[in-house]
Design a protein around this motif. Structure first.
Motif, mmCIF file in Angstrom:
data_model
loop_
_atom_site.group_PDB
_atom_site.id
_atom_site.type_symbol
_atom_site.label_atom_id
_atom_site.label_comp_id
_atom_site.label_asym_id
_atom_site.label_seq_id
_atom_site.Cartn_x
_atom_site.Cartn_y
_atom_site.Cartn_z
ATOM 1 N N UNK A 87 -56.366 4.514 -40.327
ATOM 2 C CA UNK A 87 -55.004 4.956 -40.614
ATOM 3 C C UNK A 87 -54.354 5.662 -39.425
ATOM 4 N N UNK A 91 -50.599 2.414 -36.958
ATOM 5 C CA UNK A 91 -49.407 2.811 -37.700
ATOM 6 C C UNK A 91 -48.934 1.748 -38.681
ATOM 7 N N UNK A 92 -49.193 0.483 -38.348
ATOM 8 C CA UNK A 92 -48.737 -0.597 -39.241
ATOM 9 C C UNK A 92 -49.495 -0.521 -40.565
ATOM 10 N N UNK A 94 -50.831 2.176 -41.854
ATOM 11 C CA UNK A 94 -50.344 3.350 -42.570
ATOM 12 C C UNK A 94 -48.994 3.057 -43.225
ATOM 13 N N UNK A 95 -48.117 2.372 -42.481
ATOM 14 C CA UNK A 95 -46.799 2.025 -43.013
ATOM 15 C C UNK A 95 -46.944 1.122 -44.219
ATOM 16 N N UNK A 98 -47.981 3.035 -47.192
ATOM 17 C CA UNK A 98 -46.843 3.779 -47.740
ATOM 18 C C UNK A 98 -45.919 2.885 -48.546
ATOM 19 N N UNK A 99 -45.670 1.685 -48.013
ATOM 20 C CA UNK A 99 -44.791 0.738 -48.709
ATOM 21 C C UNK A 99 -45.392 0.363 -50.059
ATOM 22 N N UNK A 101 -47.513 2.082 -51.882
ATOM 23 C CA UNK A 101 -47.433 3.236 -52.791
ATOM 24 C C UNK A 101 -46.022 3.383 -53.339
ATOM 25 N N UNK A 102 -45.019 3.223 -52.447
ATOM 26 C CA UNK A 102 -43.635 3.392 -52.919
ATOM 27 C C UNK A 102 -43.248 2.294 -53.902
ATOM 28 N N UNK A 105 -44.759 3.171 -57.249
ATOM 29 C CA UNK A 105 -43.998 4.244 -57.907
ATOM 30 C C UNK A 105 -42.689 3.690 -58.480
ATOM 31 N N UNK A 106 -42.002 2.865 -57.668
ATOM 32 C CA UNK A 106 -40.722 2.302 -58.108
ATOM 33 C C UNK A 106 -40.898 1.473 -59.373
ATOM 34 N N UNK A 109 -41.688 3.635 -62.389
ATOM 35 C CA UNK A 109 -40.521 4.384 -62.880
ATOM 36 C C UNK A 109 -39.578 3.459 -63.642
ATOM 37 N N UNK A 110 -39.394 2.228 -63.138
ATOM 38 C CA UNK A 110 -38.496 1.285 -63.813
ATOM 39 C C UNK A 110 -39.069 0.838 -65.159
ATOM 40 N N UNK B 1 -45.768 5.456 -34.359
ATOM 41 C CA UNK B 1 -45.467 6.735 -35.010
ATOM 42 C C UNK B 1 -44.076 6.724 -35.636
ATOM 43 N N UNK B 3 -42.598 4.162 -36.764
ATOM 44 C CA UNK B 3 -42.644 3.330 -37.971
ATOM 45 C C UNK B 3 -43.128 4.146 -39.157
ATOM 46 N N UNK B 4 -44.164 4.974 -38.878
ATOM 47 C CA UNK B 4 -44.716 5.806 -39.961
ATOM 48 C C UNK B 4 -43.630 6.735 -40.485
ATOM 49 N N UNK B 7 -41.030 4.796 -42.566
ATOM 50 C CA UNK B 7 -41.477 4.422 -43.908
ATOM 51 C C UNK B 7 -41.673 5.649 -44.799
ATOM 52 N N UNK B 11 -39.781 6.124 -48.200
ATOM 53 C CA UNK B 11 -40.533 6.402 -49.423
ATOM 54 C C UNK B 11 -39.987 7.638 -50.134
ATOM 55 N N UNK B 14 -36.445 6.913 -51.503
ATOM 56 C CA UNK B 14 -36.408 6.060 -52.694
ATOM 57 C C UNK B 14 -36.934 6.798 -53.918
ATOM 58 N N UNK B 15 -37.996 7.612 -53.718
ATOM 59 C CA UNK B 15 -38.506 8.367 -54.868
ATOM 60 C C UNK B 15 -37.481 9.377 -55.340
ATOM 61 N N UNK B 18 -34.860 7.579 -57.326
ATOM 62 C CA UNK B 18 -35.343 7.129 -58.632
ATOM 63 C C UNK B 18 -35.441 8.286 -59.613
#
Lengths: 180, 194
Positions: A87, A91-92, A94-95, A98-99, A101-102, A105-106, A109-110, B1, B3-4, B7, B11, B14-15, B18
């Protein structure tokens, strides 16, 4: 020069220091020639170290090293180190994590919409229905009263009555024959 | 970095968006904040009614599809807020000045005052918030009855059809039905106990 400061200088030279420590060391290097020289020297060493190519070592070798060092949980350590480096160094990855996880969550929630899923007790529903109806009655009455006020108080008192009075006056005048 | 950070920001944003949607009617254009008047409803002096979207949807579901316009209207309401209390003496004057303040505020926010009536008996203002395409997004009423001292403020948020709102008190049978059902259940319970 104390050991703590020396460590900070080494970390700064190798790029591992925190931002605050880096600033601190840079400020000291600007003021103090000795610290500046030391920092430059360590930086040169760091550059040499960083230029060295990475050697890939098999897991069996690592295990042997750890067993020689009498470290029992080397495999755990290696796994943790690998996970961290995955991680930290990518960075890709990790990104992407994150995507994902988001998105989870989205979606959750919907799908889970608390507005629709709230459970109400029968008494609460009845009370809300009665109260809502009372409000609708009030709104309706206010509309009706406003219309009545316009009709009775505004049109009757201020428009119809004065017109009728004028008409009566005109009628009396005509009847008396005052208008020829 | 970078990019992190991008995102991570995406994140968090968006949370936040929502979770902000959850039952937040204060951002609706038809919403009028009258919570500051709650202090006058203390004790037996007055009452406050606050019915939110979830409950309105539940009532709409229970009403069923006999009259789709009534069901549709109930579903479209996001909030009903009523504050009503007895204002006597100087409080009536205070309320008149508060209504004048609200009047200025609403007109500055492009609400339309469709009626402003003042007689010996009553002072009432009716406002609607239009969407610009012929829809009403909110209704607000402020009224003072000089004889009884009864002062009321009502805010209905959501797509409103005044014609349907007008027929609701007579044609919406659900409140009556729920009352009857409760009375029946109570009667049966009493019979069992006896």
């Amino acid at each position: 020069m104390n050991e703590k400061l020396l460590n900070k200088i080494i970390c700064t030279a190798y790029g591992d220091a925190s931002i605050i420590d880096k600033l601190h060391v840079r400020l000291l290097a600007l003021k103090n020639k000795e610290i500046n020289a030391l920092l430059l020297e360590y930086k040169k060493s760091a550059q040499l170290v960083h230029r060295m190519p990475e050697e890939s070592v098999s897991d069996s070798v690592i295990r042997r090293v750890y067993s020689n060092l009498n470290l029992n949980n080397e495999s755990n350590f290696v796994l943790k180190a690998k996970t961290f480096s995955f991680f930290y160094r990518r960075p890709i990855a990790a990104s992407a994590a994150l995507v994902v996880v988001s998105i989870i969550i989205a979606i959750s929630v919907f799908i889970y919409n608390p507005v629709h899923k709230t459970e109400y007790k029968p008494e609460e529903i009845e009370r809300a229905a009665v109260q809502a109806n009372e409000v609708f009655k009030f709104v309706n009455n206010t509309f009706t009263n406003a219309g009545r006020t316009v009709k009775e108080d505004v049109i009757e008192k201020n428009v119809n009555k004065p017109i009728n009075e004028k008409l009566n006056t005109i009628s009396k005048i005509i009847t008396k024959g005052e208008v020829k | 970095m970078k990019k992190i950070l991008f995102f991570a920001f995406l994140f968090l944003f968006s949370s936040a968006c929502l979770f902000a949607q959850k039952g937040n009617y204060t951002k609706e254009p038809g919403y009028v904040d009258i919570s500051f008047l709650s202090e006058y409803t203390s004790g037996d002096n007055g009452s406050e009614v606050l019915i939110e979207e979830g409950m309105m949807k539940m009532l709409a579901q229970m009403t069923g599809g006999n009259d789709s316009s009534i069901t549709g209207q109930l579903k479209a309401i996001k909030l009903i807020h009523l504050i009503s209390f007895d204002a006597g003496g100087d409080v009536i004057k205070t309320m008149e000045s508060k209504i004048a303040d609200i009047d200025r505020d609403l007109l500055s926010k492009n609400w339309d005052r469709i009626a402003k009536t003042k007689s010996d008996k009553e002072y009432a203002n009716i406002y609607v918030k239009s969407s610009g395409d012929g829809k009403f997004l909110g209704l607000f009423i402020a009224s003072v009855n000089y004889k009884s001292g009864k002062t009321s403020f009502v805010n209905i948020v959501g797509n409103i059809d005044p014609a349907v709102i007008g027929k609701l008190p007579k044609e919406w049978k659900l409140p009556e039905m729920l009352k009857m059902k409760r009375d029946k259940n109570n009667g049966e319970k009493k019979e069992k106990e006896d």
